[in-house]
Design an enzyme around this catalytic site. Structure first.
Site, PDB file in Angstrom:
ATOM      1  N   TYR A 277      49.393  35.285  43.010  1.00  0.00           N
ATOM      2  CA  TYR A 277      50.301  34.438  42.216  1.00  0.00           C
ATOM      3  C   TYR A 277      51.686  35.086  42.130  1.00  0.00           C
ATOM      4  O   TYR A 277      52.704  34.461  42.441  1.00  0.00           O
ATOM      5  CB  TYR A 277      49.728  34.192  40.801  1.00  0.00           C
ATOM      6  CG  TYR A 277      50.747  33.549  39.894  1.00  0.00           C
ATOM      7  CD1 TYR A 277      51.058  32.200  40.036  1.00  0.00           C
ATOM      8  CD2 TYR A 277      51.439  34.296  38.946  1.00  0.00           C
ATOM      9  CE1 TYR A 277      52.032  31.611  39.238  1.00  0.00           C
ATOM     10  CE2 TYR A 277      52.410  33.717  38.142  1.00  0.00           C
ATOM     11  CZ  TYR A 277      52.700  32.378  38.290  1.00  0.00           C
ATOM     12  OH  TYR A 277      53.672  31.805  37.515  1.00  0.00           O
TER      13      TYR A 277
ATOM     14  N   LYS B  80      55.498  33.959  43.828  1.00  0.00           N
ATOM     15  CA  LYS B  80      56.786  33.783  43.128  1.00  0.00           C
ATOM     16  C   LYS B  80      57.863  34.661  43.762  1.00  0.00           C
ATOM     17  O   LYS B  80      59.004  34.228  43.971  1.00  0.00           O
ATOM     18  CB  LYS B  80      56.634  34.113  41.641  1.00  0.00           C
ATOM     19  CG  LYS B  80      55.775  33.112  40.864  1.00  0.00           C
ATOM     20  CD  LYS B  80      56.440  31.742  40.791  1.00  0.00           C
ATOM     21  CE  LYS B  80      55.567  30.702  40.129  1.00  0.00           C
ATOM     22  NZ  LYS B  80      56.086  29.341  40.231  1.00  0.00           N
TER      23      LYS B  80
ATOM     24  N   SER C 198      58.968  34.000  37.342  1.00  0.00           N
ATOM     25  CA  SER C 198      58.155  34.636  36.292  1.00  0.00           C
ATOM     26  C   SER C 198      58.561  36.089  36.134  1.00  0.00           C
ATOM     27  O   SER C 198      58.962  36.750  37.108  1.00  0.00           O
ATOM     28  CB  SER C 198      56.684  34.554  36.718  1.00  0.00           C
ATOM     29  OG  SER C 198      55.893  35.394  35.921  1.00  0.00           O
TER      30      SER C 198
HETATM   31  P1  NAD Z   1      51.192  23.516  34.625  1.00  0.00           P
HETATM   32  O1  NAD Z   1      50.013  23.773  35.486  1.00  0.00           O
HETATM   33  O2  NAD Z   1      50.976  22.933  33.280  1.00  0.00           O
HETATM   34  O3  NAD Z   1      52.250  22.611  35.406  1.00  0.00           O
HETATM   35  C1  NAD Z   1      52.355  22.604  36.808  1.00  0.00           C
HETATM   36  C2  NAD Z   1      52.328  21.160  37.269  1.00  0.00           C
HETATM   37  O4  NAD Z   1      52.463  21.126  38.670  1.00  0.00           O
HETATM   38  C3  NAD Z   1      51.026  20.454  36.916  1.00  0.00           C
HETATM   39  O5  NAD Z   1      51.298  19.244  36.251  1.00  0.00           O
HETATM   40  C4  NAD Z   1      50.353  20.210  38.263  1.00  0.00           C
HETATM   41  O6  NAD Z   1      49.598  19.018  38.273  1.00  0.00           O
HETATM   42  C5  NAD Z   1      51.557  20.152  39.182  1.00  0.00           C
HETATM   43  N1  NAD Z   1      51.263  20.536  40.564  1.00  0.00           N
HETATM   44  C6  NAD Z   1      50.539  21.586  41.008  1.00  0.00           C
HETATM   45  N2  NAD Z   1      50.479  21.586  42.346  1.00  0.00           N
HETATM   46  C7  NAD Z   1      51.212  20.517  42.774  1.00  0.00           C
HETATM   47  C8  NAD Z   1      51.530  19.992  44.047  1.00  0.00           C
HETATM   48  N3  NAD Z   1      51.084  20.563  45.170  1.00  0.00           N
HETATM   49  N4  NAD Z   1      52.293  18.881  44.106  1.00  0.00           N
HETATM   50  C9  NAD Z   1      52.739  18.278  42.974  1.00  0.00           C
HETATM   51  N5  NAD Z   1      52.461  18.724  41.742  1.00  0.00           N
HETATM   52  C10 NAD Z   1      51.700  19.837  41.643  1.00  0.00           C
HETATM   53  O7  NAD Z   1      51.970  24.919  34.510  1.00  0.00           O
HETATM   54  P2  NAD Z   1      53.209  25.312  33.587  1.00  0.00           P
HETATM   55  O8  NAD Z   1      52.746  26.358  32.633  1.00  0.00           O
HETATM   56  O9  NAD Z   1      53.911  24.122  33.092  1.00  0.00           O
HETATM   57  O10 NAD Z   1      54.090  26.064  34.662  1.00  0.00           O
HETATM   58  C11 NAD Z   1      55.116  25.405  35.390  1.00  0.00           C
HETATM   59  C12 NAD Z   1      55.719  26.386  36.378  1.00  0.00           C
HETATM   60  O11 NAD Z   1      56.187  27.538  35.695  1.00  0.00           O
HETATM   61  C13 NAD Z   1      54.724  26.892  37.420  1.00  0.00           C
HETATM   62  O12 NAD Z   1      55.390  27.010  38.659  1.00  0.00           O
HETATM   63  C14 NAD Z   1      54.348  28.253  36.898  1.00  0.00           C
HETATM   64  O13 NAD Z   1      53.945  29.122  37.914  1.00  0.00           O
HETATM   65  C15 NAD Z   1      55.646  28.701  36.267  1.00  0.00           C
HETATM   66  N6  NAD Z   1      55.472  29.709  35.215  1.00  0.00           N
HETATM   67  C16 NAD Z   1      54.646  29.444  34.165  1.00  0.00           C
HETATM   68  C17 NAD Z   1      54.469  30.415  33.176  1.00  0.00           C
HETATM   69  C18 NAD Z   1      53.536  30.184  32.027  1.00  0.00           C
HETATM   70  O14 NAD Z   1      53.187  31.156  31.350  1.00  0.00           O
HETATM   71  N7  NAD Z   1      53.106  28.964  31.741  1.00  0.00           N
HETATM   72  C19 NAD Z   1      55.142  31.632  33.272  1.00  0.00           C
HETATM   73  C20 NAD Z   1      55.987  31.852  34.352  1.00  0.00           C
HETATM   74  C21 NAD Z   1      56.156  30.881  35.332  1.00  0.00           C
HETATM   75  C1  WQD Z   2      48.874  37.919  26.891  1.00  0.00           C
HETATM   76  C2  WQD Z   2      48.160  39.089  26.246  1.00  0.00           C
HETATM   77  C3  WQD Z   2      46.151  39.783  27.356  1.00  0.00           C
HETATM   78  C4  WQD Z   2      43.793  36.224  26.602  1.00  0.00           C
HETATM   79  C5  WQD Z   2      50.194  35.704  32.340  1.00  0.00           C
HETATM   80  C6  WQD Z   2      50.600  35.856  33.777  1.00  0.00           C
HETATM   81  C7  WQD Z   2      52.080  35.725  33.916  1.00  0.00           C
HETATM   82  C8  WQD Z   2      52.562  34.440  33.262  1.00  0.00           C
HETATM   83  C9  WQD Z   2      52.013  34.230  31.897  1.00  0.00           C
HETATM   84  C10 WQD Z   2      52.763  32.695  34.678  1.00  0.00           C
HETATM   85  C11 WQD Z   2      47.639  40.100  27.257  1.00  0.00           C
HETATM   86  C12 WQD Z   2      45.857  39.262  25.969  1.00  0.00           C
HETATM   87  C13 WQD Z   2      44.815  37.148  26.641  1.00  0.00           C
HETATM   88  C14 WQD Z   2      42.636  36.511  25.828  1.00  0.00           C
HETATM   89  C15 WQD Z   2      43.636  38.595  25.168  1.00  0.00           C
HETATM   90  N1  WQD Z   2      52.106  33.344  33.996  1.00  0.00           N
HETATM   91  N2  WQD Z   2      44.743  38.314  25.937  1.00  0.00           N
HETATM   92  N3  WQD Z   2      42.621  37.686  25.120  1.00  0.00           N
HETATM   93  O1  WQD Z   2      48.999  38.225  30.946  1.00  0.00           O
HETATM   94  O2  WQD Z   2      51.242  38.320  29.788  1.00  0.00           O
HETATM   95  O3  WQD Z   2      50.877  36.689  31.568  1.00  0.00           O
HETATM   96  O4  WQD Z   2      50.616  34.426  31.875  1.00  0.00           O
HETATM   97  O5  WQD Z   2      52.892  31.794  35.222  1.00  0.00           O
HETATM   98  O6  WQD Z   2      52.402  35.772  35.283  1.00  0.00           O
HETATM   99  O7  WQD Z   2      50.187  37.146  34.240  1.00  0.00           O
HETATM  100  O8  WQD Z   2      49.765  36.347  29.393  1.00  0.00           O
HETATM  101  O9  WQD Z   2      48.632  34.962  27.736  1.00  0.00           O
HETATM  102  O10 WQD Z   2      47.300  35.834  29.697  1.00  0.00           O
HETATM  103  O11 WQD Z   2      48.031  37.396  27.923  1.00  0.00           O
HETATM  104  O12 WQD Z   2      43.547  39.648  24.522  1.00  0.00           O
HETATM  105  O13 WQD Z   2      41.662  35.755  25.783  1.00  0.00           O
HETATM  106  O14 WQD Z   2      46.993  38.584  25.564  1.00  0.00           O
HETATM  107  O15 WQD Z   2      45.374  40.915  27.625  1.00  0.00           O
HETATM  108  O16 WQD Z   2      47.801  41.358  26.688  1.00  0.00           O
HETATM  109  P1  WQD Z   2      50.173  37.527  30.436  1.00  0.00           P
HETATM  110  P2  WQD Z   2      48.381  36.032  28.699  1.00  0.00           P
END
Ligand code: NAD
Ligand code: WQD
Length: 336
Positions: free
Chosen positions: A149, A153, A124
């Protein structure tokens, strides 16, 4: 040979499985469904016309993993499985370190035992920390992290880096995602958060569909053009393509770090007004206090992925918002 996708029933995982299947890969998904949906994978099969092998189970379960590697010829693992809610991680740090850190270590131990040394890890942009100058570039050191979190990572990145240093058979891609939004253009799969969404895009979509009365915009007094925070939103299908592209980097041993973003910053207010314009839906909002821990603005320098992987985010903001709305409108209650 197949790709093992942990967390493949989740948001990013399910979209990546579509792209993998369409590129001709066989896919095995392991997911414990704590935040994923079995239904998502049925829909992936409908979209692609191909079968997904699904194993319901936990990535921390070593015996289960050994069985998966024994049964399937796995050439590489894409590791999405993890917990991702920043606020929850502050309240339940052990759950986050257990799933995200311990889970990744158990997975690598099982991979090594099975002779599989190719891994793509979901990292991330949060690992750059609050003090990094924008745009974020992969050559910058990881910064301090401000929640469990983010720390989880950063710890996994470090563990995988050390692993590659210790054993040249490993090749690992650390993919640092910026802010993925959007949905498959079919409207069949998309982001389906449980409970109140933490993230901006699903919140906007749920207000538009009538599930929530209004959006709270967290702060309009940031040092940005319109006072609201700026982020680098990228289409989840572009992110999925980035995973497929990253598999090629695993030909070379060692750690390969890539930012996956568009390189463009968009403010919260721009998100709301553009969503309203392209979908014709109203999104009532009010300005609320700042959210703890939010950074004013960050976006990616995404040039390394383009240079080395030939990957670039192709879909613009309007497409991201239209595709989000198609998914939300067709599935007002998500997969339920
Ligand atoms: P998500 O929660 O939709 O997907 C994660 C999946 O992992 C889920 O289906 C959940 O059931 C499964 N899971 C959780 N714990 C588990 C375990 N112990 N064993 C097996 N399965 C398990 O999240 P996402 O948004 O698809 O994110 C996927 C990955 O990307 C995550 O590692 C997240 O931290 C990372 N990530 C997401 C974002 C974002 O903004 N969505 C940003 C940066 C990094
Ligand atoms: C985006 C912007 C909020 C909700 C987070 C995690 C990051 C990554 C992605 C990973 C911000 C604003 C949000 C709302 C708002 N996750 N906001 N009203 O904070 O950039 O990143 O998610 O797995 O690690 O920190 O994303 O979508 O939460 O927020 O005004 O109800 O929207 O303040 O400026 P963020 P976000």
């Amino acid at each position: 040979m197949a790709i093992l996708v942990t967390g493949g029933a989740g948001y990013i995982g399910s979209h990546t499985v579509v792209e993998l299947l369409q590129e001709g890969y066989d896919v095995v998904v392991l997911d414990n469904l704590v935040n994923g949906a079995r239904e998502a994978l049925y829909r992936v099969e409908a979209i692609t016309g191909k079968a997904v092998r699904f194993i319901e189970g936990d990535v921390r379960d070593r015996a289960l993993l050994d069985g998966v590697f024994a049964e399937h010829a796995i050439e590489a693992v894409i590791h999405f499985a993890g917990l991702k809610a920043v606020g929850e991680s502050v309240e339940q740090p052990l759950a986050y370190y257990d799933t995200n850190v311990h889970g990744s270590i158990v997975l690598c131990q099982a991979m090594a035992a099975a002779g599989v040394y190719r891994l793509v890890f979901s990292s991330s942009a949060t690992v750059y920390g609050p003090d990094a100058p924008v745009p974020y570039v992969e050559t910058m050191p990881r910064g301090r992290t401000s929640n469990p979190y983010g720390s989880s990572k950063a710890m996994v990145e470090q563990a995988l880096t050390d692993l590659c240093r210790a054993d040249a058979r490993w090749s690992v891609a650390l993919l640092r995602y910026f802010n993925p939004i959007g949905a498959h253009p079919s409207g069949q799969i998309g982001e389906d958060p449980r409970g109140i969404p933490n993230n901006l895009m699903p919140f906007i979509a749920q207000v538009a569909v009538g599930r929530r009365p209004e959006l709270s915009i967290f702060g309009d007094d940031y040092p940005t053009e319109d006072g609201t925070c700026v982020r680098d939103y990228l289409h989840v299908m572009d992110l999925a393509d980035g995973h497929v592209a990253s598999l090629s980097s695993l030909e070379a041993p060692g750690v390969h770090v890539y930012n996956l973003g568009t390189g463009q910053g968009v403010s919260v207010l721009e998100m709301v007004t553009t969503f309203e314009r392209v979908t014709g839906q109203r999104v009532p909002y009010r300005i609320a206090p700042r959210r703890d821990g939010d950074l004013a603005a960050f976006w990616a320098d995404a040039s390394k992925a383009e240079r080395e992987l030939g990957w670039r985010a192709e879909r613009g903001l309007e497409t991201m918002l239209r595709d989000t709305w198609r998914w939300q409108e067709q599935n007002p209650q998500g997969y339920a």
